[in-house]
Design a protein around this motif. Structure first.
Motif, short mmCIF file in Angstrom:
data_model
loop_
_atom_site.label_atom_id
_atom_site.label_comp_id
_atom_site.label_asym_id
_atom_site.label_seq_id
_atom_site.Cartn_x
_atom_site.Cartn_y
_atom_site.Cartn_z
N ARG A 40 38.32 4.44 23.86
CA ARG A 40 38.67 4.60 25.26
C ARG A 40 39.81 5.60 25.48
NH1 ARG A 40 38.80 -0.38 29.33
NH2 ARG A 40 36.64 -0.17 30.02
N THR A 41 39.57 6.54 26.38
CA THR A 41 40.64 7.46 26.79
C THR A 41 41.71 6.65 27.51
OG1 THR A 41 38.90 9.05 27.24
CG2 THR A 41 41.08 9.60 28.03
N ARG A 42 42.96 7.05 27.35
CA ARG A 42 44.04 6.40 28.08
C ARG A 42 44.28 7.21 29.36
NH1 ARG A 42 49.30 6.94 28.28
NH2 ARG A 42 50.64 5.16 28.66
N GLY A 43 43.63 6.78 30.45
CA GLY A 43 43.78 7.50 31.70
C GLY A 43 43.19 8.88 31.59
N VAL A 44 43.92 9.90 31.97
CA VAL A 44 43.40 11.26 31.91
C VAL A 44 44.11 12.08 30.83
CG1 VAL A 44 42.63 11.28 34.30
CG2 VAL A 44 44.97 12.00 33.78
N ASP A 45 45.01 11.47 30.09
CA ASP A 45 45.69 12.18 29.02
C ASP A 45 45.00 11.88 27.70
OD1 ASP A 45 47.61 13.33 30.66
OD2 ASP A 45 48.79 11.49 30.64
N HIS A 74 55.68 6.02 28.08
CA HIS A 74 54.80 6.76 28.99
C HIS A 74 53.80 5.84 29.70
CE1 HIS A 74 56.49 10.21 27.00
NE2 HIS A 74 55.93 9.92 25.85
N PRO A 75 54.31 4.86 30.47
CA PRO A 75 53.39 3.91 31.09
C PRO A 75 52.38 4.63 31.99
CG PRO A 75 55.55 3.86 32.16
CD PRO A 75 55.71 4.66 30.90
N LEU A 76 51.15 4.13 31.96
CA LEU A 76 50.08 4.70 32.78
C LEU A 76 50.17 4.12 34.20
CD1 LEU A 76 47.57 6.57 32.57
CD2 LEU A 76 46.21 4.51 32.22
N SER A 132 52.87 8.49 32.88
CA SER A 132 51.56 9.14 32.80
C SER A 132 50.76 8.76 34.04
CB SER A 132 50.88 8.65 31.52
OG SER A 132 49.65 9.27 31.36
N PRO A 133 50.55 9.70 34.97
CA PRO A 133 49.87 9.36 36.21
C PRO A 133 48.35 9.46 36.10
CG PRO A 133 50.63 11.64 36.30
CD PRO A 133 51.02 11.11 34.94
N VAL A 134 47.64 8.60 36.79
CA VAL A 134 46.21 8.81 36.99
C VAL A 134 45.92 8.54 38.46
CG1 VAL A 134 45.47 6.48 36.33
CG2 VAL A 134 43.89 8.40 36.09
N LEU A 190 43.36 -0.35 32.43
CA LEU A 190 44.04 0.54 31.48
C LEU A 190 45.49 0.78 31.87
CD1 LEU A 190 41.32 3.37 31.30
CD2 LEU A 190 41.83 1.70 29.50
N ASN A 235 49.47 0.32 33.58
CA ASN A 235 50.65 -0.53 33.47
C ASN A 235 51.25 -0.84 34.83
OD1 ASN A 235 50.87 1.62 30.88
ND2 ASN A 235 50.87 -0.54 30.40
#
Lengths: 273, 273, 273
Positions: free
Chosen positions: A143-148, B24-26, B49-51, B65, B67
Motif C-alpha cells: 500500500r502506498t502511504r497517501g500520495v508520497d 511526517h504524519p499523513l 504529509s498532506p493528501v 491510512l 493520522n
C-alpha cells in the motif's frame, strides 16, 4: 520502439526545448485541484500553452485542438473519470500523445483500479509516477502511504519494465534519481534537487512537462527524458541560492523560463541503465 | 478533559514539533478549492504529509491510512458533504482525530446547517473558526459577511465555551488574538501578524496545522494551542522584513520550514484566559 | 449610457480606489479552479473581500450579501452552469453588478453556447475577454486556440462594439493594449506589461478587479477602465525589477497592495478610441 541514442540525446533535448518555445504547443490537462495553478504556470514558463478543461461535453473538441493530453488522477472522482475516458478515447483516435500520472495509485482500491482501467483504455505514450505508484500499477504494490512514495526508484525498476511491456508505454519512475524505460531501453537521470520534494505538485509538473515535450517530439522515450532533464536542471538552478521551500517555488518557474540549450548541455546527467 | 498545563506547554510544543518532523504524519484534507495548494505546501513545510481526496469511493480507505482528518467547508457543495460524512464516520470509527473548519458558517443557511450537521456527526476533536463563524455555530450569529469575520475574538468567547461543551470539542477562535477552550480550560494566544489576514487561506492553514499536531499529540487542546503558536510565530518571522502580502506568502512557508524549538521557546505568547 | 469623461477620469479612478480600501466590498466569485487562489489574493491585495462559492443551495443568499458577482467559465461544467444561472438571476433581481469572463469561448461549442446563454440571461454590466473570446461571443469567431487569444485587440474592436450593443454591456477586450466600449464611447488603455501574459490568471484577475470597482462605481464603463488602469500599473511596477514570471506573481500582489492614487495619476494611459 524508441530511436533514443544516448550520444544524440543532448542535441535533441536542446532542439526540442527550442521547438516548445517556437510552437507553444497546446497541452490539455485534466488534472487535480491542488496543482492546477502551478501546473499552468510551469507550462507557461516552459513556453507551452496550457488549457485545463474537464466537462464531458467539450472533451472531444478540446482534445482536437491540443497537441498533447495530460491525465492526472490526484483528486479523482467518478464524474471526472468519465471525462478522462472521453478525452483519452478522442486523443487515441487522433494520435494525440497521452501522458498519464497515477497519483496515489496503491493508496486506495479506487485509485489503483481507475488508474489500471485508464492506462488500458488510453495506452498512454508515457506513464510517470513515483516508485510506490508504479509498483501498484504493475500489480506489485504494497500500500502506498497517501500520495508520497514509500519505495525507492530502484525498487520499482523491474515493475517499470514489466508495466512498460504490458501497456506499450514509456514508464518513468521519479524520485531522488529518475528511471525511464520502454521495457527494452532504459536510462537513469540524475538531475533534480531535494527541494523539489518539499513542495506540492512537482511530480505532477514533471508529467505536464512530458506532455509539452511529447507534443513536439514524437519519440515518447526521448520526450520523457527531455522533460526530466529540463525540469531537474531548472530545480537545481532554483536551489542554488539555498531558498526555503516557499521562495523555491517562484524561483523554479523563473529558472524554467530562463532555461537555455546551453544550460541543458552543461548540466544534464543521463546514463544508460 | 485536557491535561494542558501552562508551565509544561512550551516543552510539549517543542516536542510535538519535533515529532511531526520525525513521523511526517499523513493528513487527509477534504478542503476547499481556493486553499488546496497553499494548505498542501503549509503541511509539507511543517513536516507533515498532506493528501487531498474527496471521492466517496475511497473515503474509508484514505482515512484509514491517515493520522488526522481535516474537513473544511470553504467551497461546499452537496456531493462533497456526502464525502465529508463518510470520512468523518470512518475517522470516528478508528479514533482518528478530526479537525473541522466551518468556513463561512453564518453567511448562508446551507453553510450553517451543514456545519452544524457535520459537527454533530463528526464530534471533531477541534473546531477552528473566526469569531463570526463560531458565533454562528453556537446559534448566536448575526449574519457573517462572506467568509471574513465581522466580530472580534472577545465577542465570541462565551459562544466558544458553549459550543465546546455542546459538542465536546476543543474550540479555537482565531483573529488578532486567538482563543482556545475546551469549555473549562481556556487560553489566549498572542502570536501572529496582521499580514496573515491579507492573504487567503491562513485560517484554513491554521486548521490543517492543528490536524498535524493532533496527529502526534492526543490532547486536542494542546494540539490546537501548539498549531496557533507555531503558525503565528512563522507569520511573525515572515513579516520581519516588512514584505507586501504577495511576497509574504512564500516567506511564510520558508519560516514554517525553518521553525525550530528554540524559536518556539523564545517567541510563544500563551496566557490563561 | 456611460457618463465617462476622459478629463474627469483620473480623479474618479483615484477616488474609486480609495473607496475599495475603505469599504472592502464583498465580491462573490464563481470562477475556475486554476485561478481561485490567485484571484482571492488579488482581490485582498486590492482591498476587496473575496468569497468563492458555487453551491446552488446558497447562491441566492450569498449573492444577497455581495456587492458584485463575478462569473468566469474557465473550468466550466454543467452543474456549475446551473449555479451561475441562479447567481446571475439573484444578482439581476437585486441590481447587483455582474461581471462576466468568457474564458475559452470559441474553443468549444459548449463554451461558446454557455457563454452566450449566460450573457443573455445575466446581462452583465461588464464582459471582459481576450480578442478571440470576444470575437467568438459576437458570433464572429474563428476557433480560439485553447484559452489564449489568437487575435489582436484591434481585430476584435468592431465585434466588441456589436456585442456591447447587443447585450447592453460594457465590453473590454484585453491584450497588449486594452479596449473598452459600451457600443458608443470607447477608450484604449495602454497600461500593463508583457509579463502579465506569462502567468496564468491575469485575465481572470482583471475581471475580478472590475467586479471590485463596479461594486463602488455604478458606471460600469468607468469601473472597467479603472480596473485595467489599476491592474496594468501594478503589473508595470512589479516588472520594474525585471523578475522572471515566477517571482513576478508575488510582486504583482505587493504592487497591487501598495497602489496609491498618486501612482495612478502618474502612470495611467487612457485615450479615446
Amino acid at each position: 520502439m524508441t530511436d533514443f541514442q544516448i550520444g544524440a540525446f543532448p542535441e535533441r533535448a536542446c532542439s526540442n526545448l527550442v521547438k516548445i518555445r517556437e510552437r507553444h504547443p497546446l497541452i490539455h490537462n485534466i488534472t487535480n485541484f491542488v496543482v492546477m495553478n502551478f501546473t499552468a504556470n510551469v507550462l507557461l514558463a516552459l513556453g507551452a500553452s496550457p488549457v485545463m478543461a474537464h466537462a464531458p461535453e467539450e472533451m472531444e473538441e478540446m482534445v482536437g485542438l491540443s497537441n498533447a493530453l495530460v491525465i492526472n488522477i490526484g483528486t479523482l472522482s467518478s464524474p471526472w473519470v468519465e471525462s478522462m475516458e472521453k478525452a483519452a478515447t478522442a486523443a487515441a483516435n487522433r494520435s494525440i500523445p497521452i501522458v498519464f500520472d497515477p497519483v496515489g495509485a496503491g493508496a486506495t482500491r479506487f485509485r489503483t483500479e481507475t488508474a489500471r482501467k485508464l492506462i488500458h483504455l488510453a495506452r498512454p505514450s508515457i506513464i510517470r509516477g513515483n516508485a510506490s505508484e508504479i509498483l501498484a500499477l504493475a500489480g506489485q504494490g504494497t500500500r502506498t502511504r497517501g500520495v508520497d512514495s514509500a519505495n525507492s526508484t530502484n525498487e520499482a525498476a523491474s515493475a517499470a519494465l514489466r508495466l512498460a511491456r504490458e501497456i506499450g508505454s514509456v514508464v518513468a519512475v521519479t524520485g531522488a534519481e529518475d528511471f525511464v524505460t520502454d521495457g527494452t531501453v532504459s536510462v537513469t537521470i540524475g538531475n533534480g534537487h531535494p527541494l523539489m520534494g518539499r513542495i506540492t505538485g512537482t511530480g505532477c509538473s514533471a508529467t505536464a512537462i512530458m506532455g509539452a515535450f511529447n507534443a513536439v517530439e514524437p519519440d515518447a522515450f526521448t520526450a520523457a527524458a527531455c522533460a526530466l532533464v529540463a525540469f531537474g536542471i531548472a530545480g537545481e538552478l532554483a536551489a542554488l541560492s539555498n531558498p526555503g521551500p516557499g521562495t523555491f517555488q517562484p524561483l523554479l518557474l523563473d529558472r524554467l523560463d530562463a532555461l537555455r540549450p546551453s544550460l541543458l548541455m552543461e548540466r544534464m546527467q543521463v546514463r544508460p541503465s
